[in-house]
Design an enzyme around this catalytic site. Structure first.
Site, short mmCIF file in Angstrom:
data_model
loop_
_atom_site.label_atom_id
_atom_site.label_comp_id
_atom_site.label_asym_id
_atom_site.label_seq_id
_atom_site.Cartn_x
_atom_site.Cartn_y
_atom_site.Cartn_z
N LEU A 78 2.19 5.81 -27.87
CA LEU A 78 1.28 5.27 -26.87
C LEU A 78 0.34 4.22 -27.47
CD1 LEU A 78 0.83 5.62 -23.87
CD2 LEU A 78 -0.87 7.40 -24.37
N LYS A 104 -5.24 20.55 -23.23
CA LYS A 104 -5.44 19.39 -22.37
C LYS A 104 -6.34 19.73 -21.17
CE LYS A 104 -3.04 16.05 -24.33
NZ LYS A 104 -3.70 14.80 -24.79
N TYR A 117 -0.67 24.03 -25.69
CA TYR A 117 -0.79 22.59 -25.46
C TYR A 117 -1.45 22.32 -24.11
CZ TYR A 117 0.44 17.67 -24.97
OH TYR A 117 0.38 16.31 -24.78
#
Length: 724
Positions: free
Chosen positions: A460, A577, A573
């Protein structure tokens, strides 16, 4: 000869900002394209209030013949217009009324009808009687452009391809303008006529000078006709009569009563053309043919030979020198990325100020397509649904003001505008714009205030750097050694050193399958690091963007998730987030949090698509992508472009960005196999309980369809090319 009376009015003390709503209502075959409907403006009365908040002085607004009189000349329906025009008057915005916008009239007439002009005049009189307070009128938008697109190039109804038909249609439209203004002035003798046209100049190689000369004379025809200039000795006097426009029809304009009071110069980056017979220089372009030469017809701004002679200021000077009639810039719009739209607006504004200071009577700059436009990249002939934002993005439930709208409001207020992206020039000024340039964009220095991007080693971060450079956005991409987001001291040092205008956090723990085994590391990077950057940006007063995941959801809702749906993560995970979202927005409520899905891109091997195809090429039988989980995979270039636009538009809060189109992992794998010429039977049949972690948006933020993105990936992926 000028019309009797002084309808020009006094030149305003300062340059004004006007606006326009893209309102084309054009027939293509037996179908109609209606931009008011396709942009949603027709069903959003609140648009008027948002437009008024920009501070514009006047607006080009439609009272279209095809719309009001669609069922016949005696069945006029003004109900929609009554409400919108009353709202504009309430806000003190002057209305410039348009009656035909690239159309040929309602279904019961067309430009081949010998009574077309008279019928338009009757309609114009009805409109003037209903709205006698409107003092400026644009009865027919861009008559020469419409004639060319409909009768010379065949794009729009009636799809002809003859010069004789083009000249006939142009004359008919000019007769319609004259007829309309006679009827309007019978109601309001002081009514002013605005005629808009694209006066783009044509350049050429020496071999095609004759063709360029013809087109450069032709570009004046609409105003020359109306002003009574097409007389004996005019370049088109004999030509038009030879193509069936009688001497009497031409002579009817000679009294000058149809001379415009204002001329609108509609100028785009594609308006100026270069005709090049050196076809070997343009192998990717389809050549044109005039029966004498074959040639490439390309944007003059991309040819170094004429770089000093293109631009809005040059064309404004030409129009003023020829007519000495007050001018406005009739349309300013650029269907490109957000910062390029802003740069083009400011370029045109500055050019307008420059020629005004030179003595040109230039009244206003018109910000066009306020609520956007649909499919103009194909001149409306293809229904692709390609939307271009303007001062507002109209794809959500309500209008969302863009960077262009913010700058427009500043220009309307005091004639000045500033933003970090304006430190860099538009692509039309950068070295790489020329077709013949041997230019490596990586060598181009981008001056000015910079974006700070974390995550130099990740997919990214690398993509942001690449696309920022392509878009002319100065940037700085940092490694963990240069900026450790888990270390407040490192963050503070980097902020002091780089002094960015915004921060994009593309760093993160990116392996969900390893997060359960390394939860502390995952939480430190994804949650604490994102929160600390948010807090630092709040203290510095900087915009901040960070990324979240579809894995904040467990997939049990039974439909794609919206921004308003409550997170329900299952693994470490997803929990990292979800917690990051809450902490970031608590630390800095002006943060922009982008939830996205598993992404794939054309520049690296670290994505599921490349890995799958690599295995297929080896002939492996694949049995580990066979589940029925529904996802919305996201193409990295689309994700990065959309994120940058939202950042520039000052969006905040949680936003979902994913390519539109849900697919199971199994079906996605088979689709990729088929697209790359591999046997999809190598992929085992789907198994397991279905779930759906797909993303959709309640804000109208959808990237292009996944199928198109997959096609792009297969076509343009450098790693895939190496595999082949």
């Amino acid at each position: 000869m000028k019309p009797s009376g002084d309808r020009e009015g006094a030149r305003p003390a300062t340059l004004e900002l006007w606006g326009g709503v893209e309102c084309t209502l054009v027939r293509i075959g037996d179908e109609w394209r209606d931009q008011l409907t396709e942009t949603g403006h027709r069903t959003r009365p609140g648009d008027i209030d948002a437009i008024a908040a920009l501070g514009i002085r006047a607006i080009r607004y439609p009272i279209l013949w095809e719309d009001v009189a669609r069922d016949g000349p005696d069945a006029l329906d003004f109900s929609w217009h009554d409400a919108r025009l009353a709202r504009l008057r309430h806000h003190g915005i002057r209305v410039i009324a348009g009656l035909v916008h690239h159309g040929s009239g309602p279904r019961w007439t067309d430009l081949d009808d010998p009574d077309w002009a008279a019928k338009l005049g009757v309609f114009a009189g009805e409109v003037a009687q209903r709205y006698p307070w409107i003092d400026t009128w644009a009865p027919v938008n861009e008559p020469l452009t419409t004639a060319r697109f409909s009768f010379l190039y065949g794009h729009w109804y009636p799809h002809r391809r003859r010069m004789s038909a083009t000249l006939q249609a142009l004359t008919t439209q000019c007769e319609g303008i004259a007829s309309a203004m006679r009827a309007i002035r019978a109601v309001n003798p002081a009514a002013r006529l605005l005629v808009t046209e694209d006066f783009g100049r044509v350049f050429s190689t020496p071999a095609l000078a004759y063709q360029a000369e013809h087109e450069n004379e032709r570009r004046w025809l609409s105003i020359d006709l109306l002003a009574g200039r097409v007389r004996e000795g005019h370049p088109f006097w004999d030509w038009m009569q030879g193509d069936g426009v009688t001497r009497d029809r031409l002579a009817a304009f000679h009294d000058g009563n149809a001379t415009p009071d204002l001329i609108g110069v509609d100028h785009y980056l594609t308006s100026e053309r270069f005709l090049d017979d050196r076809l070997d220089l343009h192998p990717d372009l389809t050549p044109g043919d005039n029966g004498r030469h074959r040639y490439a017809d390309i944007e003059a701004v991309r040819m170094p030979e004429v770089a000093a002679h293109v631009g809005t200021a040059e064309r404004l000077r030409e129009v003023w020198a020829r007519y000495q009639i007050p001018l406005v810039v009739g349309e300013v719009h650029h269907g490109c990325t957000r910062e390029e739209q802003a740069r083009w607006l400011l370029d045109v504004w500055r050019d307008a100020q420059t020629v005004r200071d030179e003595g040109v009577d230039l009244r206003a700059v018109t910000l066009w397509a306020l609520v956007g436009a649909v499919d103009w990249r194909s001149l409306l002939v293809r229904r692709e649904g390609h939307y271009e934002a303007g001062a507002f993005d109209a794809r959500g439930p309500t209008l969302r003001r863009t960077l262009v709208g913010d700058l427009a409001a500043k220009l309307a207020r005091d004639g000045t505008a500033d933003h970090p992206v304006l430190d860099q020039p538009g692509w039309w000024h950068r070295p790489g714009r020329f077709y013949a340039a041997r230019h490596d964009p990586a060598d181009e220095h981008l001056p000015g205030r910079r974006l700070l991007i974390t995550g130099a080693t990740g997919t990214l971060g690398q993509a942001f750097a690449r696309i920022c450079h392509h878009r002319g956005l100065a940037w700085r991409l940092t490694t963990r050694a240069e900026l450790d987001i888990t270390d407040p001291a490192s963050i503070a040092a980097a902020m002091e050193r780089e002094r960015p205008w915004a921060v994009i956090n593309a760093a993160g723990f990116v392996r969900p399958c390893e997060a359960d085994a390394r939860p502390d590391e995952c939480f430190s990077i994804n949650t604490v690091g994102a929160e600390q950057l948010a807090r630092a940006c709040r203290i510095a007063g900087l915009p901040y963007v960070t990324f979240s995941s579809d894995l904040v959801f467990d997939g049990q809702l039974g439909r794609p998730y919206l921004e308003a749906d409550s997170p329900s993560p299952r693994g470490a995970y997803g929990r990292s987030k979800a917690e990051a979202e809450a902490r970031v927005l608590a630390a800095n409520h002006d943060s922009l949090v982008i939830r996205t899905s598993t992404f794939f891109g054309p520049w690296d091997r670290h994505n599921f698509a490349y890995g799958l195809i690599e295995r297929l090429k080896r002939g492996e039988h694949i049995d580990d992508v066979g589940d029925q989980t529904i996802v919305t995979p996201t193409y990295v270039p689309d994700l990065v472009h959309a994120t940058l636009d939202l950042l520039l538009d000052r969006e905040t809060g949680i936003r979902h960005l994913a390519n539109s189109g849900e697919v199971s992992w199994h079906d996605l794998a088979r689709s990729l196999a088929t697209r790359t010429g591999h046997d999809p039977r190598l992929i085992s049949a789907a198994a397991g309980a279905p779930s759906n972690t797909g993303l959709t948006s309640g804000h109208g933020l959808a990237l292009r369809p996944l199928e198109i993105a997959l096609d792009d990936f297969v076509t343009h992926s450098a790693p895939l090319a190496e595999l082949a």
